[in-house]
Design a protein around this motif. Structure first.
Motif, PDB file in Angstrom:
ATOM      1  N   VAL A 137     -17.091  35.612   9.586  1.00 35.49           N
ATOM      2  CA  VAL A 137     -16.499  36.972   8.491  1.00 35.49           C
ATOM      3  C   VAL A 137     -17.119  37.099   7.374  1.00 35.49           C
ATOM      4  N   THR A 138     -17.168  38.956   7.209  1.00 34.56           N
ATOM      5  CA  THR A 138     -17.889  38.806   6.000  1.00 34.56           C
ATOM      6  C   THR A 138     -16.444  38.050   4.559  1.00 34.56           C
ATOM      7  N   GLY A 139     -17.222  37.729   3.547  1.00 38.74           N
ATOM      8  CA  GLY A 139     -16.422  36.488   2.840  1.00 38.74           C
ATOM      9  C   GLY A 139     -16.718  35.188   3.203  1.00 38.74           C
ATOM     10  N   PRO A 140     -16.065  34.803   4.144  1.00 39.96           N
ATOM     11  CA  PRO A 140     -16.598  33.369   4.705  1.00 39.96           C
ATOM     12  C   PRO A 140     -18.084  33.235   4.754  1.00 39.96           C
ATOM     13  N   ILE A 141     -18.540  34.364   5.630  1.00 38.93           N
ATOM     14  CA  ILE A 141     -20.242  33.873   6.036  1.00 38.93           C
ATOM     15  C   ILE A 141     -20.584  34.313   4.746  1.00 38.93           C
ATOM     16  N   ASP A 142     -20.599  35.051   3.607  1.00 39.39           N
ATOM     17  CA  ASP A 142     -21.344  34.699   2.428  1.00 39.39           C
ATOM     18  C   ASP A 142     -21.157  33.642   1.660  1.00 39.39           C
ATOM     19  N   ILE A 143     -19.943  33.015   1.437  1.00 41.83           N
ATOM     20  CA  ILE A 143     -19.975  32.352   0.440  1.00 41.83           C
ATOM     21  C   ILE A 143     -19.707  30.556   1.220  1.00 41.83           C
ATOM     22  N   VAL A 144     -19.547  30.479   2.462  1.00 47.59           N
ATOM     23  CA  VAL A 144     -19.715  29.291   2.573  1.00 47.59           C
ATOM     24  C   VAL A 144     -21.222  28.800   3.519  1.00 47.59           C
ATOM     25  N   SER A 145     -21.747  30.026   4.409  1.00 48.22           N
ATOM     26  CA  SER A 145     -22.271  29.688   5.388  1.00 48.22           C
ATOM     27  C   SER A 145     -23.829  29.185   5.231  1.00 48.22           C
ATOM     28  N   ASN A 146     -24.246  28.245   5.470  1.00 49.05           N
ATOM     29  CA  ASN A 146     -25.410  27.619   4.758  1.00 49.05           C
ATOM     30  C   ASN A 146     -25.466  26.842   3.615  1.00 49.05           C
ATOM     31  N   PHE A 147     -24.748  26.601   2.791  1.00 49.80           N
ATOM     32  CA  PHE A 147     -24.462  25.628   1.789  1.00 49.80           C
ATOM     33  C   PHE A 147     -23.300  24.510   1.767  1.00 49.80           C
ATOM     34  N   GLN A 148     -23.221  24.078   2.981  1.00 49.55           N
ATOM     35  CA  GLN A 148     -22.497  22.838   3.005  1.00 49.55           C
ATOM     36  C   GLN A 148     -21.099  22.700   3.026  1.00 49.55           C
ATOM     37  N   CYS A 149     -20.153  23.992   2.794  1.00 50.39           N
ATOM     38  CA  CYS A 149     -19.385  23.159   1.442  1.00 50.39           C
ATOM     39  C   CYS A 149     -18.082  23.626   2.558  1.00 50.39           C
ATOM     40  N   GLY A 150     -18.464  23.940   3.582  1.00 50.98           N
ATOM     41  CA  GLY A 150     -17.117  24.195   4.946  1.00 50.98           C
ATOM     42  C   GLY A 150     -17.909  24.424   6.180  1.00 50.98           C
ATOM     43  N   VAL A 151     -16.723  24.892   7.186  1.00 48.99           N
ATOM     44  CA  VAL A 151     -17.320  25.632   8.786  1.00 48.99           C
ATOM     45  C   VAL A 151     -16.698  26.285   9.222  1.00 48.99           C
ATOM     46  N   LEU A 152     -17.326  27.155   9.581  1.00 49.04           N
ATOM     47  CA  LEU A 152     -17.171  28.264  10.232  1.00 49.04           C
ATOM     48  C   LEU A 152     -17.258  28.239  11.420  1.00 49.04           C
ATOM     49  N   SER A 153     -16.227  28.862  12.580  1.00 49.11           N
ATOM     50  CA  SER A 153     -16.128  28.843  13.928  1.00 49.11           C
ATOM     51  C   SER A 153     -15.004  29.801  13.858  1.00 49.11           C
ATOM     52  N   ASP A 154     -15.566  30.436  15.232  1.00 43.68           N
ATOM     53  CA  ASP A 154     -14.270  31.134  16.102  1.00 43.68           C
ATOM     54  C   ASP A 154     -13.391  30.579  16.478  1.00 43.68           C
ATOM     55  N   ASP A 155     -13.403  28.956  16.840  1.00 40.85           N
ATOM     56  CA  ASP A 155     -12.914  28.059  17.412  1.00 40.85           C
ATOM     57  C   ASP A 155     -12.165  27.895  15.457  1.00 40.85           C
ATOM     58  N   LEU A 156     -10.852  28.271  14.875  1.00 45.99           N
ATOM     59  CA  LEU A 156     -10.383  27.722  13.762  1.00 45.99           C
ATOM     60  C   LEU A 156      -9.873  26.422  13.283  1.00 45.99           C
ATOM     61  N   ARG A 157      -9.236  25.707  14.603  1.00 42.25           N
ATOM     62  CA  ARG A 157      -8.688  24.173  14.708  1.00 42.25           C
ATOM     63  C   ARG A 157     -10.195  23.548  14.678  1.00 42.25           C
ATOM     64  N   VAL A 158     -11.656  23.787  15.526  1.00 43.47           N
ATOM     65  CA  VAL A 158     -12.537  22.743  15.454  1.00 43.47           C
ATOM     66  C   VAL A 158     -13.012  23.561  13.937  1.00 43.47           C
ATOM     67  N   ALA A 159     -12.925  24.650  13.585  1.00 46.08           N
ATOM     68  CA  ALA A 159     -13.519  24.308  12.045  1.00 46.08           C
ATOM     69  C   ALA A 159     -13.046  23.631  10.851  1.00 46.08           C
ATOM     70  N   ALA A 160     -11.607  23.315  11.485  1.00 55.51           N
ATOM     71  CA  ALA A 160     -10.377  22.471   9.920  1.00 55.51           C
ATOM     72  C   ALA A 160     -10.845  21.549  10.382  1.00 55.51           C
ATOM     73  N   LEU A 161     -11.145  20.677  11.484  1.00 52.50           N
ATOM     74  CA  LEU A 161     -11.081  19.285  11.823  1.00 52.50           C
ATOM     75  C   LEU A 161     -12.250  19.264  10.990  1.00 52.50           C
ATOM     76  N   ALA A 162     -13.358  19.868  11.740  1.00 54.31           N
ATOM     77  CA  ALA A 162     -14.858  19.417  11.412  1.00 54.31           C
ATOM     78  C   ALA A 162     -14.903  19.630   9.336  1.00 54.31           C
ATOM     79  N   ALA A 163     -14.139  20.367   9.158  1.00 57.17           N
ATOM     80  CA  ALA A 163     -14.441  20.880   7.502  1.00 57.17           C
ATOM     81  C   ALA A 163     -13.638  18.983   6.817  1.00 57.17           C
ATOM     82  N   LEU A 164     -13.263  17.903   7.300  1.00 54.10           N
ATOM     83  CA  LEU A 164     -12.710  17.034   6.873  1.00 54.10           C
ATOM     84  C   LEU A 164     -13.789  15.895   6.471  1.00 54.10           C
TER      85      LEU A 164
END
Length: 337
Positions: free
Chosen positions: A274-301
């Motif tokens: 969503v707005t904010g994370p899309i602009d800051i995180v997307s395409n910069f390999q500094c986090g994970v965005l997903s509509d499944d927040l659990r998937v994102a949290a575990l993948a970000a490890l």
């Protein structure tokens, strides 16, 4: 240049609007710009219904007009749409004094989460408020596109900054908690969508830093979550740096200053796209965005902490101030109120 910044959000509130304006003023002073604030300080106030931490100033048009006259600013920036912002806008239009506005908070969504007021009504009021100025400053390209589609005009991009000396991996402290540590920092309120994080089945520990109207309810509902209350400065920096993943469940923030603070601390981000994370995180390999927040949290490890830090280094308060100044040139035309 002398700038008057009008804001209904001010200390002792602890939120992104207040922090942004404080850091902006510091950076502007360093660039030789004189900044004055018009805030609720010095006026009687009433608590905002359903959110008593926010105090609304009780002022008259004459008081606001006198304050503007005393400051004699070259330009006025109206940061919020509360009583002070409304009366300052009115005074500017009456005197044909140039002003800009900025869009920090999704008040239509904020109101609809607490009252039966339709978002369409609130957006109509917001358009009227902001479209009367010479420019409306927004934090990200995705927010600019969204508001353009809703009929807002004269939109201008204005980024944010982060103190990379304060928020730094070197500030890491030892948290005596099972790892991995999943952290959230922000207001403990309905619009932050915290249950989307706290309901997740995650290993290790969940930590929430901040305070707000939903604190007692959420502490009772989630006894295994570590609610640390408000933390500031070095103490907050140490918690960021000690955490493994920053989980950002909000779907309504317009930017998310806490995202930059976490990244600067070497803490990768998990969030919705969503707005904010899309602009800051997307395409910069500094986090994970997903509509499944659990998937994102575990993948970000699996995200290297240096990736997070490097992304934050692209943001500074000096650049934030420079962009802000570039938008304050008096416009040739002002929209009618």
């Amino acid at each position: 240049m002398r700038i008057l910044i009008v804001t209904d959000a001010w200390r002792p509130q602890v939120n992104g609007v207040v922090r942004t304006l404080e850091k902006l003023a510091e950076a502007l002073h360093q660039q030789g710009v004189e900044v004055e604030f018009l805030t609720p300080e010095g006026y009687p106030t009433l608590p905002l219904p359903s959110y008593r931490e926010i105090r609304l100033a009780l002022v008259t048009p004459r008081q606001i007009g006198r304050r503007i006259k005393d400051v004699a600013p070259d330009i006025i920036h109206i940061a919020t749409e509360g009583p002070l912002g409304i009366l300052a806008r009115r005074a500017c239009l009456a005197s044909k004094k140039p002003f800009t506005t900025s869009y920090h908070t999704r008040f239509p969504e904020f109101l609809s989460a607490r009252t039966p007021v339709p978002e369409s009504w609130s957006y109509a009021c917001m358009r009227r408020f902001h479209n009367a100025g010479q420019g409306m400053l927004v934090a990200t390209p995705s927010l600019e596109m969204e508001l353009d589609a809703k009929g807002f005009t004269n939109l201008r991009l204005w980024t944010r900054g982060v103190d990379t000396q304060l928020f730094n991996p070197a500030k890491r402290v030892e948290l005596d908690l099972p790892r991995p540590i999943f952290l959230n920092v922000g207001r403990v309120a309905v619009e932050k969508n915290l249950p989307a994080f706290l309901d997740l089945d995650l290993p290790g520990s969940k930590v929430v830093v901040g305070d707000g109207p939903d604190m007692a309810q959420l502490k009772a509902r989630y006894p295994d979550v570590h609610f640390l209350g408000t933390r500031l400065g070095e103490e907050l920096a140490g918690i960021y740096a000690a955490s493994d993943i920053f989980v950002f469940p909000s779907r309504t923030d317009t930017f998310g200053n806490v995202l930059l603070e976490a990244l600067a601390s070497g803490c990768p981000v998990a969030a919705y796209p969503v707005t904010g994370p899309i602009d800051i995180v997307s395409n910069f390999q500094c986090g994970v965005l997903s509509d499944d927040l659990r998937v994102a949290a575990l993948a970000a490890l699996d995200i290297p902490r240096e990736n997070a830090r490097n992304r934050a280094l692209a943001y500074s308060w000096a650049e934030c101030a420079a962009q802000f100044l570039s938008h304050l040139r008096p416009g040739a035309n002002q929209a009618a109120a």
